[in-house]
Design an enzyme around this catalytic site. Structure first.
Site, PDB file in Angstrom:
ATOM      1  N   LYS A 168       7.699  -0.720  -6.969  1.00  0.00           N
ATOM      2  CA  LYS A 168       8.732  -1.019  -5.986  1.00  0.00           C
ATOM      3  C   LYS A 168      10.070  -1.265  -6.682  1.00  0.00           C
ATOM      4  O   LYS A 168      10.126  -1.851  -7.765  1.00  0.00           O
ATOM      5  CB  LYS A 168       8.350  -2.256  -5.175  1.00  0.00           C
ATOM      6  CG  LYS A 168       7.061  -2.123  -4.371  1.00  0.00           C
ATOM      7  CD  LYS A 168       7.199  -1.142  -3.223  1.00  0.00           C
ATOM      8  CE  LYS A 168       5.998  -1.193  -2.297  1.00  0.00           C
ATOM      9  NZ  LYS A 168       6.142  -0.242  -1.161  1.00  0.00           N
ATOM     10  N   HIS A 300      -0.419   7.927   2.850  1.00  0.00           N
ATOM     11  CA  HIS A 300       0.165   6.606   2.600  1.00  0.00           C
ATOM     12  C   HIS A 300      -0.888   5.514   2.784  1.00  0.00           C
ATOM     13  O   HIS A 300      -1.421   5.318   3.863  1.00  0.00           O
ATOM     14  CB  HIS A 300       1.332   6.383   3.571  1.00  0.00           C
ATOM     15  CG  HIS A 300       1.956   5.032   3.483  1.00  0.00           C
ATOM     16  ND1 HIS A 300       1.653   4.012   4.357  1.00  0.00           N
ATOM     17  CD2 HIS A 300       2.851   4.519   2.598  1.00  0.00           C
ATOM     18  CE1 HIS A 300       2.351   2.941   4.039  1.00  0.00           C
ATOM     19  NE2 HIS A 300       3.082   3.213   2.973  1.00  0.00           N
TER      20      HIS A 300
END
Length: 367
Positions: A168, A300
């Site tokens: 991230k 995902h």
């Protein structure tokens, strides 16, 4: 069809909610969280129980109990498209996107598992196989992690044989180049490095950081800008450095969303999530759109839900082995697979999705 099975009306719909704390406080470029909620649906017909789930909010469970179960109970379990259409129609006045789509997804997923079990085959065989296995990528590297934690997690995945890992970015843009350099150092030169901004950057920030990330050979830049900004995504796709793919689509709740994103030329790789996009039925529709637009499809999160279906669709690119969901699925499901030499493959010895709820283990997380 199994011998003697001519009809299998749905006899029961059960909904459970489990909230599982994270193993460490987590955040990405835009939000923070410390738990994950799974809404799990079990549907009975013909002596078999189908299991499906979504990662959502507990209100999705109430929507299933109060509204969607009526679309399923007594219906022919093999006729998934008819049930799917009725569920989509039933939520018209609520709005399809968001909670309603995730609730429909959980039910739809359970019906696919049930159908394969009724026919006595793994789900990939029901759908028809296209691949023996699909690459998985380790996904975590949360912005709440220290550099040491980031290096340890991504480095461990690389040592375990994963050829792709994701971290991230976006919470502290000025610090992101340093974190990306640390990640590259931890995984070596032979593992692909992905970054996910969760839409945290402005267009100008994203363009500048793409150049800096390319110095560390970042090959995937996910949601550099908001997924609602199709023009911004197209800008990034056109101007990103060579070898850097732009990915988005995880917030797609229906086929029209995916069609618009693809028609806008907004992504190099489309993402779809069967816990959100109206279930495996919706995921198959997304795959067909990708194939028509010559764009690869990445699943995902929810790796156990996506392994069979990805092995059955031509444009499958990879599956996100997301830290939270992989951990939860290992905790709650018997039969949950782990990547072997960087790939996820369906267990062909088990019917359906190949997983069963470990109810005694799950009950401690009941919400």
């Amino acid at each position: 069809m199994k011998a003697g099975l001519s009809s299998a009306p749905v006899e029961r719909v059960r909904v459970d909610v489990f909230t599982i704390p994270t193993d460490f406080p987590e955040s990405d470029g835009t939000i923070e969280w410390d738990s994950t909620t799974m809404v799990l649906v079990e549907v009975d017909a013909g002596g078999q129980t189908g299991l499906g789930y979504t990662y959502s909010h507990l209100v999705a469970a109430e929507l299933i109990r109060s509204m969607l179960a009526k679309c399923v109970y007594g219906k022919e379990a093999l006729d998934i498209p008819a049930i799917w259409m009725e569920m989509v129609s039933r939520v018209r006045n609520l709005g399809l996107q968001g909670i309603a789509a995730s609730a429909i997804s959980a039910v739809d997923n359970s019906l696919w598992d049930l159908k394969a079990k009724l026919l006595g085959v793994p789900l990939v065989k029901l759908l028809g196989g296209a691949h023996d296995s699909v690459p998985a990528y380790g996904s975590g590297g949360f912005t709440s992690y220290s550099i040491a934690q980031l290096e340890a997690q991504l480095g461990r995945w690389a040592k375990d044989g994963l050829k792709r890992v994701k971290m991230k970015v976006g919470r502290e843009p000025d610090a992101d180049p340093r974190r990306v350099r640390a990640a590259r150092g931890a995984i070596g030169d032979q593992v692909q490095l992905y970054v996910d901004a969760n839409g945290a950057y402005t267009r100008k920030q994203a363009l500048g950081l793409a150049e800096k990330f390319s110095e560390q050979r970042v090959s995937w830049f996910e949601e550099p800008v908001s997924s609602q900004d199709l023009e911004g995504l197209r800008l990034m796709r056109d101007r990103a450095p060579e070898g850097m793919a732009i990915a988005a689509g995880e917030y797609g709740y229906d086929p029209v969303y995916f069609r618009r994103m693809l028609e806008a030329g907004a992504v190099d790789i489309l993402q779809a999530d069967a816990t959100r996009c109206l279930g495996l039925t919706g995921f198959l529709k997304a795959a067909a759109l990708c194939e028509a637009h010559c764009i690869p499809l990445s699943a995902h999160t929810a790796p156990m839900l996506h392994t069979h279906v990805c092995c059955a669709v031509v444009p499958a690119y990879d599956i996100e082995y997301f830290h939270d969901h992989a951990r939860i699925e290992q905790m709650l499901f018997d039969g949950a697979a782990v990547p072997i030499e960087g790939n996820l493959a369906p267990d062909l010895s088990r019917p359906g999705l190949g997983i069963e709820l470990k109810r005694a283990d799950a009950e401690q997380f009941a919400a």
